[in-house]
Design a protein around this motif. Structure first.
Motif, short mmCIF file in Angstrom:
data_model
loop_
_atom_site.label_atom_id
_atom_site.label_comp_id
_atom_site.label_asym_id
_atom_site.label_seq_id
_atom_site.Cartn_x
_atom_site.Cartn_y
_atom_site.Cartn_z
N PHE A 166 -87.15 -0.10 26.58
CA PHE A 166 -87.31 -0.95 27.75
C PHE A 166 -86.70 -2.33 27.52
CE2 PHE A 166 -90.63 2.23 28.24
CZ PHE A 166 -90.41 2.62 29.55
N VAL A 167 -85.95 -2.77 28.52
CA VAL A 167 -85.30 -4.08 28.46
C VAL A 167 -86.14 -5.06 29.26
CG1 VAL A 167 -83.20 -5.34 29.12
CG2 VAL A 167 -83.03 -2.97 28.30
N LYS A 168 -86.26 -6.28 28.77
CA LYS A 168 -87.04 -7.29 29.50
C LYS A 168 -86.39 -7.53 30.86
CE LYS A 168 -89.04 -9.87 25.70
NZ LYS A 168 -88.22 -9.84 24.48
N PHE A 169 -87.23 -7.70 31.89
CA PHE A 169 -86.74 -7.81 33.26
C PHE A 169 -85.79 -9.01 33.43
CE2 PHE A 169 -87.07 -8.96 37.77
CZ PHE A 169 -86.70 -7.74 38.33
N ASN A 170 -84.61 -8.71 33.93
CA ASN A 170 -83.58 -9.74 34.22
C ASN A 170 -83.16 -10.54 32.99
OD1 ASN A 170 -83.02 -9.18 36.86
ND2 ASN A 170 -84.42 -10.68 37.73
N LEU A 175 -80.78 -7.24 27.13
CA LEU A 175 -79.95 -6.08 27.51
C LEU A 175 -78.79 -5.92 26.52
CD1 LEU A 175 -79.23 -3.91 29.68
CD2 LEU A 175 -77.85 -5.66 30.79
N ARG A 176 -78.12 -7.01 26.21
CA ARG A 176 -76.97 -6.95 25.27
C ARG A 176 -77.44 -6.49 23.89
NH1 ARG A 176 -72.55 -8.64 27.74
NH2 ARG A 176 -72.76 -10.19 29.38
N LYS A 177 -78.63 -6.97 23.49
CA LYS A 177 -79.17 -6.62 22.17
C LYS A 177 -79.45 -5.12 22.06
CE LYS A 177 -82.48 -9.49 21.44
NZ LYS A 177 -83.64 -10.24 21.30
N ILE A 202 -78.35 -10.62 40.27
CA ILE A 202 -76.95 -10.16 40.33
C ILE A 202 -76.34 -10.23 38.93
CG2 ILE A 202 -74.65 -10.79 41.23
CD1 ILE A 202 -76.05 -11.49 43.87
N GLU A 203 -76.67 -11.27 38.21
CA GLU A 203 -76.14 -11.44 36.85
C GLU A 203 -76.54 -10.24 35.96
OE1 GLU A 203 -78.16 -14.44 34.68
OE2 GLU A 203 -76.64 -14.55 33.10
N PHE A 204 -77.79 -9.81 36.07
CA PHE A 204 -78.27 -8.70 35.24
C PHE A 204 -77.55 -7.40 35.64
CE2 PHE A 204 -80.97 -5.25 33.91
CZ PHE A 204 -81.41 -5.64 32.67
N LYS A 206 -74.67 -7.02 37.05
CA LYS A 206 -73.26 -7.07 36.63
C LYS A 206 -73.12 -6.83 35.13
CE LYS A 206 -71.16 -10.03 40.22
NZ LYS A 206 -70.61 -8.98 41.04
N ALA A 207 -74.05 -7.40 34.36
CA ALA A 207 -74.01 -7.19 32.90
C ALA A 207 -74.27 -5.73 32.56
CB ALA A 207 -75.04 -8.10 32.22
N ALA A 208 -75.18 -5.10 33.30
CA ALA A 208 -75.47 -3.67 33.05
C ALA A 208 -74.23 -2.83 33.32
CB ALA A 208 -76.64 -3.22 33.93
N ARG A 209 -73.53 -3.15 34.42
CA ARG A 209 -72.30 -2.41 34.75
C ARG A 209 -71.25 -2.60 33.65
NH1 ARG A 209 -70.98 1.93 37.20
NH2 ARG A 209 -70.46 2.16 35.01
N GLU A 210 -71.08 -3.83 33.24
CA GLU A 210 -70.06 -4.16 32.22
C GLU A 210 -70.39 -3.44 30.89
OE1 GLU A 210 -70.30 -8.36 31.09
OE2 GLU A 210 -69.90 -7.57 29.07
N LEU A 211 -71.66 -3.45 30.50
CA LEU A 211 -72.03 -2.82 29.22
C LEU A 211 -71.94 -1.29 29.30
CD1 LEU A 211 -74.93 -5.25 28.39
CD2 LEU A 211 -72.96 -4.83 26.91
#
Ligand code: PLP
Length: 423
Positions: A166-170, A175-177, A202-204, A206-211
């Motif tokens: 589980f990733v901490k919300f937002n 998420l990167r870790k 939105i930032e989260f 987008k980061a999920a998509r990129e990763l």
């Protein structure tokens, strides 16, 4: 049959999984639900986000009546006219390629998890880990439970499916870790429902998509509660400028009949072959015909635009109410998916009860959040009625914990303002 007789019968006969309101529902019409005492309720929950067209919509009733007389079930061993039609409509709307139909949300989510494992296994990469979010809810079957954060849903049934983190919300850093080459999918609700109506940033997203791109993993959006127009766009992902590889849908999809869907791309579906996944009831002619008509109705009656504008009005009115009540911690939401977080679980429970006494149906989720999921046909007048009743109820429930707004500490107001700015 009388309510008391029913309560007694159910308490002897059913698994005690639900704590029902003492209300025997007889029928519904438009935004209203009626009980056996002749009471009329304004329904701002719509069967937990299912009855998006309200009750007894004539177009839906007609299609169901006519289709039931023709053909209810065939199994997936044969063709019927509506699966391909529905798949065509949904994939076009989502800008994706293929669909699979199930009976419920949890089955759709379960199927999405299976697809992501199959995708990774077909590539022979040994990627099996799945990332989900804190506060998530994805359903009650084992894979869904494993990706559902709140311990009370999982604990009595342990062990659940392994391999979930589980990733901490937002929290993009978290998420990167946690994202590496062992991850086959990251899945989340763009707007968490059961977790307390929490929009992902939105930032989260987008980061999920990129990763996911970087690690050749799949991005899954659970739009079972927030999809199909609820947020004022057909799909919640449209708010993000981010497209998932797999989208799961259910709740309002067949206007009250049970139907779930997985929508995905050709890239993912290439790993699926006959026999790998299936269902006896899923995608039957009755539910699919109703779903096609549901899409027709929301288009014809411009209900997504209505969800967007009435939803904005609702949020605005609730934010004004927030300024008057110290017991409100936060007001948040998108379109007609709205939450009001209160400062205690007991208060939230009491408010739901008192709203019912005012003949308004809402519910409480994540202990302290009042949740509003009205049908898309609601008007500003309905919103006014709900907000005024809520104002009265909060005023009458005012307790030691409910300090008047004027006496709220500057720190609390700053917290409220900062939470709002993050949305
Ligand atoms: N996913 C989300 C986001 C949900 O809100 C729900 C149900 O509330 C589910 C999955 C499970 O759907 P179902 O109850 O149809 O199995």
């Amino acid at each position: 049959m009388k309510l008391e007789t029913l309560k007694q019968a159910e308490s002897n006969l059913l698994l005690p999984t639900y704590d029902r309101h003492p209300m025997l529902v007889t029928h519904g019409k438009g935004v209203y639900l009626y009980d056996s005492e002749g009471n009329r309720y304004l329904d701002f929950l719509s069967g937990i986000g299912v009855n998006a067209l309200g009750y007894a919509h004539p177009a839906i009733t007609k299609v169901i009546r006519e289709q039931a007389a023709r053909l209810i079930h065939t199994s997936n061993l044969f063709y019927h006219p509506y699966q391909a039609e529905l798949a065509k409509r949904l994939t076009k709307l989502a800008g994706m390629d293929r669909a699979f139909f199930s009976n419920s949300g949890t089955e759709a989510w379960e199927g999405a998890l299976k697809l992501s494992r199959a995708y990774a296994n077909a590539k022979g990469k040994g990627k099996t880990r799945i990332l989900a979010l804190e506060n998530s809810f994805h359903g009650r079957t084992f894979g869904s439970m494993a990706t559902t954060f709140t311990a009370k849903y999982r604990k009595p049934f342990l062990p659940v499916m392994p391999g979930v983190a589980f990733v901490k919300f937002n929290d993009v850093d978290d998420l990167r870790k946690k994202f590496d080459d062992t991850v086959c999918a990251i899945g989340f609700e763009p707007v968490q429902g059961e977790g307390g109506v929490n929009p992902v940033s939105i930032e989260f997203a987008k980061a999920a998509r990129e990763l996911a791109n970087k690690h050749d993993a799949l991005l899954i959006f659970d739009e079972i509660q927030c999809g199909m127009g609820r947020t004022g766009k057909m799909f919640a992902f449209e708010h993000y400028g981010v497209k998932p590889d797999i989208l799961t849908l259910a709740k309002p999809l067949a206007a009250g009949l049970p139907l779930g869907a997985i929508i995905t791309t050709n890239k993912v579906s290439e790993v699926i072959h006959p026999g790998m996944h299936g269902t006896t009831f899923g995608g039957g002619p009755l539910a699919c015909a109703a779903a096609v008509e549901f899409l027709n109705v929301i288009g014809r009656e411009k209900l997504i635009a209505n969800a967007r504008s009435v939803g904005a009005y609702f949020l605005d009115r609730l934010r004004k109410l927030d300024a008057q009540h110290g017991s409100i911690v936060d007001v948040r939401g998108v379109g007609l998916m709205v939450g009001v977080e209160l400062n205690s679980p007991e208060l939230a429970k009491e408010v739901v009860k008192q709203m019912l006494a005012h003949k308004i149906i809402i519910n409480r989720t994540h202990e302290t959040t009042l949740r509003f999921l009205p049908p898309y046909i609601v008007t500003r007048q309905h919103v006014d009625q709900v907000v005024e009743a809520l104002h009265q109820v909060l005023s009458s429930c005012a307790s030691a914990a409910d300090a008047p707004a004027a006496s709220q500490s500057p720190r609390r107001r700053a917290q409220k303002d900062s939470r709002r700015n993050q949305q």
